[in-house]
Write a protein that holds these residues in place. Sequence first.
Motif, PDB file in Angstrom:
ATOM      1  N   ILE A 169     149.933  65.515  61.837  1.00 48.62           N
ATOM      2  CA  ILE A 169     149.585  65.711  60.430  1.00 48.62           C
ATOM      3  C   ILE A 169     148.968  64.411  59.900  1.00 48.62           C
ATOM      4  CG2 ILE A 169     150.398  66.337  58.142  1.00 48.62           C
ATOM      5  CD1 ILE A 169     150.643  68.545  60.236  1.00 48.62           C
ATOM      6  N   TYR A 170     147.714  64.483  59.467  1.00 46.75           N
ATOM      7  CA  TYR A 170     147.031  63.331  58.899  1.00 46.75           C
ATOM      8  C   TYR A 170     146.912  63.598  57.393  1.00 46.75           C
ATOM      9  CZ  TYR A 170     143.996  59.213  59.157  1.00 46.75           C
ATOM     10  OH  TYR A 170     143.467  57.954  59.047  1.00 46.75           O
ATOM     11  N   PRO A 171     147.827  63.054  56.574  1.00 47.19           N
ATOM     12  CA  PRO A 171     147.849  63.398  55.149  1.00 47.19           C
ATOM     13  C   PRO A 171     146.693  62.777  54.373  1.00 47.19           C
ATOM     14  CG  PRO A 171     149.486  61.728  55.646  1.00 47.19           C
ATOM     15  CD  PRO A 171     148.910  62.141  56.956  1.00 47.19           C
ATOM     16  N   VAL A 172     146.059  63.599  53.540  1.00 48.48           N
ATOM     17  CA  VAL A 172     144.969  63.152  52.671  1.00 48.48           C
ATOM     18  C   VAL A 172     145.049  63.916  51.358  1.00 48.48           C
ATOM     19  CG1 VAL A 172     143.385  62.574  54.560  1.00 48.48           C
ATOM     20  CG2 VAL A 172     143.406  64.899  53.625  1.00 48.48           C
ATOM     21  N   LEU A 173     144.342  63.411  50.362  1.00 49.03           N
ATOM     22  CA  LEU A 173     144.150  64.180  49.139  1.00 49.03           C
ATOM     23  C   LEU A 173     143.136  65.276  49.404  1.00 49.03           C
ATOM     24  CD1 LEU A 173     143.867  61.299  46.479  1.00 49.03           C
ATOM     25  CD2 LEU A 173     145.821  62.815  46.862  1.00 49.03           C
ATOM     26  N   VAL A 174     143.343  66.437  48.860  1.00 48.44           N
ATOM     27  CA  VAL A 174     142.403  67.543  49.050  1.00 48.44           C
ATOM     28  C   VAL A 174     141.779  67.962  47.719  1.00 48.44           C
ATOM     29  CG1 VAL A 174     143.511  68.419  51.135  1.00 48.44           C
ATOM     30  CG2 VAL A 174     144.305  69.209  48.904  1.00 48.44           C
ATOM     31  N   GLY A 181     136.457  61.027  50.094  1.00 48.89           N
ATOM     32  CA  GLY A 181     136.481  59.814  50.906  1.00 48.89           C
ATOM     33  C   GLY A 181     137.633  59.800  51.885  1.00 48.89           C
ATOM     34  N   GLN A 182     138.819  60.249  51.460  1.00 51.78           N
ATOM     35  CA  GLN A 182     139.975  60.260  52.354  1.00 51.78           C
ATOM     36  C   GLN A 182     139.777  61.256  53.502  1.00 51.78           C
ATOM     37  OE1 GLN A 182     143.881  60.571  50.732  1.00 51.78           O
ATOM     38  NE2 GLN A 182     143.559  59.003  49.130  1.00 51.78           N
ATOM     39  N   GLY A 206     143.987  78.066  48.690  1.00 57.20           N
ATOM     40  CA  GLY A 206     143.018  78.566  47.723  1.00 57.20           C
ATOM     41  C   GLY A 206     143.048  77.824  46.400  1.00 57.20           C
ATOM     42  N   GLY A 207     142.031  78.073  45.599  1.00 53.13           N
ATOM     43  CA  GLY A 207     141.920  77.440  44.292  1.00 53.13           C
ATOM     44  C   GLY A 207     140.568  77.750  43.689  1.00 53.13           C
ATOM     45  N   SER A 208     140.346  77.189  42.521  1.00 50.50           N
ATOM     46  CA  SER A 208     139.062  77.385  41.865  1.00 50.50           C
ATOM     47  C   SER A 208     137.987  76.574  42.587  1.00 50.50           C
ATOM     48  CB  SER A 208     139.149  76.945  40.408  1.00 50.50           C
ATOM     49  OG  SER A 208     139.400  75.543  40.335  1.00 50.50           O
ATOM     50  N   MET A 209     136.747  76.780  42.175  1.00 49.15           N
ATOM     51  CA  MET A 209     135.653  76.053  42.796  1.00 49.15           C
ATOM     52  C   MET A 209     135.815  74.548  42.608  1.00 49.15           C
ATOM     53  SD  MET A 209     131.594  76.839  42.437  1.00 49.15           S
ATOM     54  CE  MET A 209     130.456  76.375  43.745  1.00 49.15           C
ATOM     55  N   GLU A 210     136.308  74.165  41.425  1.00 54.53           N
ATOM     56  CA  GLU A 210     136.517  72.746  41.172  1.00 54.53           C
ATOM     57  C   GLU A 210     137.585  72.174  42.083  1.00 54.53           C
ATOM     58  OE1 GLU A 210     136.627  75.173  39.035  1.00 54.53           O
ATOM     59  OE2 GLU A 210     135.804  74.670  37.073  1.00 54.53           O
ATOM     60  N   GLU A 211     138.644  72.947  42.322  1.00 55.03           N
ATOM     61  CA  GLU A 211     139.749  72.483  43.149  1.00 55.03           C
ATOM     62  C   GLU A 211     139.342  72.365  44.621  1.00 55.03           C
ATOM     63  OE1 GLU A 211     143.476  74.279  40.555  1.00 55.03           O
ATOM     64  OE2 GLU A 211     142.431  75.557  41.979  1.00 55.03           O
ATOM     65  N   LEU A 212     138.395  73.177  45.031  1.00 58.46           N
ATOM     66  CA  LEU A 212     137.935  73.143  46.423  1.00 58.46           C
ATOM     67  C   LEU A 212     136.750  72.205  46.615  1.00 58.46           C
ATOM     68  CD1 LEU A 212     137.975  76.981  47.255  1.00 58.46           C
ATOM     69  CD2 LEU A 212     139.836  75.335  47.506  1.00 58.46           C
ATOM     70  N   TRP A 213     136.288  71.561  45.544  1.00 54.11           N
ATOM     71  CA  TRP A 213     135.006  70.867  45.588  1.00 54.11           C
ATOM     72  C   TRP A 213     134.974  69.708  46.579  1.00 54.11           C
ATOM     73  CZ3 TRP A 213     130.561  72.558  44.348  1.00 54.11           C
ATOM     74  CH2 TRP A 213     129.461  71.690  44.330  1.00 54.11           C
ATOM     75  N   ALA A 214     136.101  69.116  46.900  1.00 54.67           N
ATOM     76  CA  ALA A 214     136.099  67.996  47.853  1.00 54.67           C
ATOM     77  C   ALA A 214     135.440  68.384  49.164  1.00 54.67           C
ATOM     78  CB  ALA A 214     137.537  67.524  48.108  1.00 54.67           C
ATOM     79  N   PHE A 215     135.556  69.656  49.552  1.00 57.32           N
ATOM     80  CA  PHE A 215     134.984  70.128  50.811  1.00 57.32           C
ATOM     81  C   PHE A 215     133.521  70.545  50.656  1.00 57.32           C
ATOM     82  CE2 PHE A 215     139.539  70.497  51.178  1.00 57.32           C
ATOM     83  CZ  PHE A 215     139.782  69.978  52.433  1.00 57.32           C
ATOM     84  N   ASP A 240     136.191  82.430  49.832  1.00 55.87           N
ATOM     85  CA  ASP A 240     135.766  81.073  49.487  1.00 55.87           C
ATOM     86  C   ASP A 240     134.901  80.496  50.600  1.00 55.87           C
ATOM     87  OD1 ASP A 240     137.250  81.008  47.072  1.00 55.87           O
ATOM     88  OD2 ASP A 240     139.072  80.569  48.207  1.00 55.87           O
ATOM     89  N   PHE A 241     133.737  79.955  50.233  1.00 59.46           N
ATOM     90  CA  PHE A 241     132.867  79.288  51.195  1.00 59.46           C
ATOM     91  C   PHE A 241     132.544  77.895  50.680  1.00 59.46           C
ATOM     92  CE2 PHE A 241     132.219  83.537  52.754  1.00 59.46           C
ATOM     93  CZ  PHE A 241     131.990  83.362  54.108  1.00 59.46           C
ATOM     94  N   THR A 242     132.652  76.912  51.570  1.00 58.20           N
ATOM     95  CA  THR A 242     132.329  75.535  51.211  1.00 58.20           C
ATOM     96  C   THR A 242     131.293  74.998  52.193  1.00 58.20           C
ATOM     97  OG1 THR A 242     134.064  74.587  52.609  1.00 58.20           O
ATOM     98  CG2 THR A 242     134.665  75.173  50.328  1.00 58.20           C
ATOM     99  N   ILE A 243     130.717  73.847  51.850  1.00 61.75           N
ATOM    100  CA  ILE A 243     129.760  73.197  52.745  1.00 61.75           C
ATOM    101  C   ILE A 243     130.433  72.853  54.075  1.00 61.75           C
ATOM    102  CG2 ILE A 243     128.297  71.164  53.059  1.00 61.75           C
ATOM    103  CD1 ILE A 243     127.194  73.121  51.020  1.00 61.75           C
ATOM    104  N   ALA A 244     131.704  72.472  54.010  1.00 54.19           N
ATOM    105  CA  ALA A 244     132.440  72.151  55.243  1.00 54.19           C
ATOM    106  C   ALA A 244     132.477  73.339  56.193  1.00 54.19           C
ATOM    107  CB  ALA A 244     133.861  71.707  54.897  1.00 54.19           C
ATOM    108  N   ASP A 245     132.554  74.550  55.651  1.00 59.79           N
ATOM    109  CA  ASP A 245     132.578  75.750  56.489  1.00 59.79           C
ATOM    110  C   ASP A 245     131.293  75.883  57.307  1.00 59.79           C
ATOM    111  OD1 ASP A 245     135.085  76.545  55.555  1.00 59.79           O
ATOM    112  OD2 ASP A 245     134.207  77.574  53.835  1.00 59.79           O
TER     113      ASP A 245
END
Length: 408
Positions: A169-174, A181-182, A206-215, A240-245
Amino acid sequence: MGLKPVKVSQLNSYIKRILQTDPILGNVSVTGEVSNLKFHGSGHVYFSLKDEKSRINCFLPSDRVAQITCALQEGMEVIASGYIYLYERGGSYSLNVTDLEAAGQGELAVAFEKLKQKLSQEGLFDPMHKKPIPAFPHKVAVVTSETGAAVRDILKIIQKKNNYVDVLIYPVLVQGPGAPGQIAAAIRDLNANYQDVDTIITGRGGGSMEELWAFNEEIVARSIYESKIPVISAVGHETDFTIADFVADLRAETPTAAADAAVPDTKALQDTLTAYRDDLKRSLEHLLESRKRRLALRSMENFERDIRGRIAMEQMRADHIMEQMKQQLQAKAASCRSRLELLRETVEAADPERILQKGYTILTDEDGCVIRDVAKLQKDQKVSLEGSGGFAEAMILSAGKKTGKEVT
């Protein structure tokens, strides 16, 4: 306290009547950005409309979904028409939507599409750059919040499916300004210093678009693309689709699905191997039984008949060889007879008797030696003559060469 207290349900019922009888709230249109979009299994759609200062919950019933011409997406700017409804039991109100139309994309959606197009043109989404996920990893690293539901779901699935693989487990802020950055630093650190890691899972619940925005940040996308270790992206829910996906080597619909894809099911593998072993055992038993039946059918009578048949075949083969040898010997004998006949004729042709019969005479001296050179005879020398039918003795009166000169 001069007023008589009322029950909560009575107050909510009263508020509901006020809201539903208000001419403005009974038919209102609201513009805002779609957030926290949820498509329920019943067909209903739940979401929020927000602006820079506030938000309101919205409910789109299933019977109205088919009437909506625009496809709802996170971050869309829409105009929702409907009426305000109070849910008495929960004491919450919402906008019950009867009609909805797109009013333009929100700022986050615009930024998402802009970055998506940029990275796509650079080739970060190209399938040829995607690495296969190891089928039998020894260690899986999970880059996520150490307190979120995602990490618990991932650990639960991995421990249930596979008790051999190690999990780091590599803990980071999500979520929040420091999260991108983390996340990017964690992925780069794993590549640089954790050579025993076979697979990386990064994501969150899951979460709103703002909450997922880090990805959706470029720094995270590039760290995933540069990773030598295969990366599974597991952000939010199925919708939910992000750039990371798009950059990741594999996109999982949820963190649970990511854990399921990262490790093999050892119980299923053991069951499969057991099934193979049982199939092989049955096949060998069947083969052994078949061979036993074949041996049982080979009685002494059958064995004797088989031997007789083989002997007959070998006898026929020997007869054939004998016939070939006989023909070869006959041909050889004929050839020898022809050669003997030719030699006989040659010998007969050279027989002195036959030569004498042709009128030739053999001349010998007193010692019986054949005189081959007549010119060497001496006058008054006695000689013997042998011809066809007899012999005679004679005296040399004269002798010489063919020139006619007499030899003395």
